[in-house]
Scaffold this motif. Structure first.
Motif, PDB file in Angstrom:
ATOM      1  N   TRP A  97      -8.641  69.725  -5.303  1.00 50.61           N
ATOM      2  CA  TRP A  97      -8.285  69.490  -6.482  1.00 50.61           C
ATOM      3  C   TRP A  97      -6.980  69.828  -6.637  1.00 50.61           C
ATOM      4  O   TRP A  97      -6.127  68.932  -7.350  1.00 50.61           O
ATOM      5  N   VAL A  98      -6.599  70.924  -6.285  1.00 49.48           N
ATOM      6  CA  VAL A  98      -5.130  71.368  -6.490  1.00 49.48           C
ATOM      7  C   VAL A  98      -4.269  70.264  -5.646  1.00 49.48           C
ATOM      8  O   VAL A  98      -2.984  70.047  -6.264  1.00 49.48           O
ATOM      9  N   PHE A 120      -1.204  69.748 -12.525  1.00 47.86           N
ATOM     10  CA  PHE A 120      -1.385  70.473 -13.769  1.00 47.86           C
ATOM     11  C   PHE A 120      -0.086  70.901 -14.459  1.00 47.86           C
ATOM     12  O   PHE A 120       0.418  71.933 -13.809  1.00 47.86           O
ATOM     13  N   LEU A 121       0.194  70.304 -15.427  1.00 43.12           N
ATOM     14  CA  LEU A 121       1.577  70.767 -16.355  1.00 43.12           C
ATOM     15  C   LEU A 121       2.754  70.219 -15.200  1.00 43.12           C
ATOM     16  O   LEU A 121       3.803  71.103 -15.196  1.00 43.12           O
ATOM     17  N   GLY A 122       2.512  69.550 -14.450  1.00 45.69           N
ATOM     18  CA  GLY A 122       3.658  68.970 -13.543  1.00 45.69           C
ATOM     19  C   GLY A 122       3.725  69.348 -12.271  1.00 45.69           C
ATOM     20  O   GLY A 122       4.488  69.209 -11.381  1.00 45.69           O
ATOM     21  N   VAL A 151      -0.276  80.527 -12.221  1.00 44.94           N
ATOM     22  CA  VAL A 151      -0.147  81.237 -13.366  1.00 44.94           C
ATOM     23  C   VAL A 151      -1.421  81.289 -14.232  1.00 44.94           C
ATOM     24  O   VAL A 151      -1.801  82.358 -14.848  1.00 44.94           O
ATOM     25  N   VAL A 152      -2.077  80.023 -14.400  1.00 47.06           N
ATOM     26  CA  VAL A 152      -3.442  80.223 -14.974  1.00 47.06           C
ATOM     27  C   VAL A 152      -4.341  81.127 -14.262  1.00 47.06           C
ATOM     28  O   VAL A 152      -5.101  81.716 -15.044  1.00 47.06           O
ATOM     29  N   HIS A 171       8.872  69.987  -9.296  1.00 49.01           N
ATOM     30  CA  HIS A 171       7.981  69.270 -10.435  1.00 49.01           C
ATOM     31  C   HIS A 171       7.414  67.785  -9.968  1.00 49.01           C
ATOM     32  O   HIS A 171       8.053  66.798  -9.089  1.00 49.01           O
ATOM     33  N   ALA A 172       6.158  67.867 -10.209  1.00 50.51           N
ATOM     34  CA  ALA A 172       5.512  66.562  -9.386  1.00 50.51           C
ATOM     35  C   ALA A 172       6.008  65.184 -10.117  1.00 50.51           C
ATOM     36  O   ALA A 172       5.827  64.197  -9.559  1.00 50.51           O
TER      37      ALA A 172
END
Length: 298
Positions: free
Chosen positions: A58-59, A64-66, A74-75, A187-188
């Motif tokens: 998934w990751v 997530f947020l770029g 962080v989450v 950044h993605a």
């Protein structure tokens, strides 16, 4: 990456000294769980660990947020901080709230572990240092345990309140949050260049699709590999089997009447054994086939 792994290992060992033995006695003395009850709870808390391959997929696929790593890290870190702080602020411990907070912490730990391992693999494979990075990640906590964290764990368990132990652990985990900046990741979703030619504008989405296709193909190949599923099954088996440490705590306290400080100090011998195991592996890994090492260790 070396700095990231080294600092995470140091702070992780300190947080573990605050919560490891203390949580076991929370189960035994406050929640009044039997060894069987603790084993059942361990199965529940192991659920995030069972899902590690899917979390990693998934990751890799969905940013997530770029970001594919930084934002998830962080989450996950905040999940752990919230869970441990919740245990520190709890006035009356009950089974369901404690289990829920520990499960939240397990989720955070699992996601963080997946990301840190991904960093080690990606950098280690390119530089040929994966084994050294993995050794660093394991070696530091072992040395710290032999030096002082095993003794510290016993001292905290015997002399600190649950609020003090869990509160300190939450602060230790929180102050490591800036270490996310040491995860080297762009950044993605890159910002559109100020001056972009029509050719570059056309290639940008194609490049992104190609990267996504490459990731999906690699994951699809991995999920079709029988050896990966054999390893997943083996890890699952290790998780669901009863841990000797649970029964050992009851034996040491109820039969041998060891103090909590002494139980903590005995943790040094676990670490010395691990250190000997690392030395044996280092000596034999280049001389014996992998299956011999696996079955020998088992």
């Amino acid at each position: 990456v070396v700095i990231l792994l080294g600092l995470l290992a140091v702070f992780g060992a300190l947080a573990g000294a605050m919560t490891g033995e203390k949580t076991t006695f929370l189960f035994k003395e406050v929640l009044h769980l039997t060894p069987s009850d603790i084993g059942t709870l361990a199965l529940l808390l192991g659920i995030p660990g069972y899902l590690q391959p899917f979390i990693g997929a998934w990751v890799d696929i969905f940013p997530f947020l770029g970001y594919h790593r930084r934002s998830y890290y962080v989450v996950a870190k905040l999940f752990s901080v919230a869970a441990i702080a919740g245990l520190a602020l709890t006035q009356q411990y009950q089974y369901i709230p404690v289990a829920a907070l520990l499960l939240l912490n397990a989720c955070g730990n699992t996601v963080r572990g997946v990301i840190v391992n991904a960093v080690m693999v990606s950098v280690g494979n390119v530089t040929g240092t994966f084994g050294r990075l993995l050794s660093l990640n394991s070696f530091i906590p072992i040395l710290m345990s032999i030096a002082f964290t095993a003794h510290l764990s016993g001292y905290v368990t015997q002399n600190w309140s649950y609020a003090q132990a869990y509160g300190t652990a939450a602060v230790i985990i929180l102050i490591t949050l800036p270490l996310v900046l040491l995860i080297d990741e762009r950044h993605a979703i890159r910002a559109k260049p100020v001056a972009e030619t029509p050719e570059e504008k056309e290639l940008r989405p194609q490049e992104k699709k190609a990267q996504q296709a490459h990731t999906r193909a690699a994951l699809s190949k991995a999920f079709r590999t029988s050896s990966m599923w054999a390893l997943v099954g083996y890890v699952f088996y290790l998780i669901i089997t009863p841990g000797i440490f649970t029964a050992q705590i009851f034996y040491e306290t109820d039969v041998l009447h060891f103090s909590k400080q002494m139980i903590g100090d005995l943790g040094r011998w676990h670490s010395i054994g691990a250190l000997v195991g690392i030395a044996v592996f280092a000596f034999t890994s280049s001389r014996l086939p992998i299956w011999t090492l696996v079955w020998g260790a088992w």
